[in-house]
Write an enzyme that holds these catalytic residues in place. Structure first.
Site, PDB file in Angstrom:
ATOM      1  N   ASP A  66       0.834  -1.203   0.000  1.00  0.00           N
ATOM      2  CA  ASP A  66       0.000   0.000   0.000  1.00  0.00           C
ATOM      3  C   ASP A  66       0.866   1.250   0.000  1.00  0.00           C
ATOM      4  OD1 ASP A  66      -2.525  -0.994   0.054  1.00  0.00           O
ATOM      5  OD2 ASP A  66      -2.870  -0.707   2.186  1.00  0.00           O
ATOM      6  N   TYR A  68       1.945   4.853   1.608  1.00  0.00           N
ATOM      7  CA  TYR A  68       1.878   5.410   2.960  1.00  0.00           C
ATOM      8  C   TYR A  68       0.613   6.262   3.069  1.00  0.00           C
ATOM      9  CZ  TYR A  68       6.851   4.168   3.214  1.00  0.00           C
ATOM     10  OH  TYR A  68       8.056   3.497   3.217  1.00  0.00           O
ATOM     11  N   PHE A  79       7.882   2.048  -0.860  1.00  0.00           N
ATOM     12  CA  PHE A  79       8.871   2.244   0.204  1.00  0.00           C
ATOM     13  C   PHE A  79       9.459   3.654   0.247  1.00  0.00           C
ATOM     14  CE2 PHE A  79       8.835  -2.362  -0.458  1.00  0.00           C
ATOM     15  CZ  PHE A  79       8.631  -2.815   0.840  1.00  0.00           C
ATOM     16  N   HIS A 189       9.970  -9.416   5.358  1.00  0.00           N
ATOM     17  CA  HIS A 189       9.693  -8.001   5.105  1.00  0.00           C
ATOM     18  C   HIS A 189      10.586  -7.134   5.999  1.00  0.00           C
ATOM     19  CE1 HIS A 189       7.404  -4.246   4.765  1.00  0.00           C
ATOM     20  NE2 HIS A 189       6.880  -4.766   3.670  1.00  0.00           N
TER      21      HIS A 189
END
Length: 227
Positions: A66, A68, A79, A189
């Site tokens: 998703d 931010y 990211f 992750h």
């Protein structure tokens, strides 16, 4: 939602924009905005990953989930955050891994990864929009069908691409990728909760990526991020 896709992407994805799921997605986003909801990233940045990394230049794919959902963070690259915004925890861990994986890498103060995107690193989120302060709010509205098509199109039409899949969600996309002609790198992750279980630090995805690219006769990625 204005569709202004970079030309080489439009050439391979144009059929998607007339499909029923995409029309429903556009109506959903329009309704959200008419209801006064704040959507991230801003309209002009929704397809930023494609603008910064043309289809013809894709060498690496780093898959996120998703955007931010905080103010001024998301700008269409997984990211990555806009300049001047605090570096998020997952990206801090990515930088930590880089500092041990790539000799001479200096951890920067910025979280803007545009420099990677411009070298052929497609920073792709599975969902391209989100409602402010409401994580996951635009999941299962059609974006995943579009980005799954993006992943499969890269796999089918290109050769020698590195797919970096961090965490269970990203790794669930592995069946879309032909591992016989691409490199798939998997690990935990980089989020703080996940790295505490081990598997991310020391996985060396960045040096593995560059070694593979050089083997393919491609220029390696300069992972340096300048403030």
């Amino acid at each position: 939602m204005a569709i202004e896709l970079e030309a080489s992407w439009l050439k391979v994805l144009s059929e998607e924009f007339g499909k029923d799921y995409m029309l429903k997605l556009r109506h959903f986003l329009k309704d959200e905005k008419q209801a006064g909801k704040v959507i991230y990233p801003k309209n002009g940045d929704i397809f930023n990953a494609f603008a910064k990394t043309p289809f013809t230049k894709v060498k690496v794919v780093i898959l996120g989930q998703d955007p931010y959902h905080g103010p001024n963070q998301a700008h269409g690259l997984s990211f990555s955050v806009q300049k001047g915004v605090a570096v998020p925890p997952s990206l801090k861990n990515i930088y930590k891994e880089l500092s041990t994986d790539i000799p001479g890498f200096i951890i920067p103060n910025t979280g803007d990864l545009t420099a990677w995107a411009e070298q052929g690193v497609l920073l792709l989120n599975a969902t391209l929009t989100v409602q402010a302060a409401n994580a996951g709010s635009h999941q299962k509205k059609g974006w995943e069908q579009f980005t799954d098509t993006v992943i499969k199109t890269i796999s089918d039409k290109k050769k020698g691409v590195v797919f970096i899949l961090w965490g269970a969600y990203a790794q669930s996309k592995a069946p879309l990728i032909d591992g016989s002609k691409h490199l798939i790198i998997k690990s935990t992750h980089p989020s703080p909760l996940a790295v505490s279980h081990g598997g991310f630090f020391g996985s060396k995805p960045f040096s593995k990526t560059n070694a593979y690219l050089e083997k393919q006769g491609e220029k390696p990625i300069d992972w340096t991020i300048r403030d």
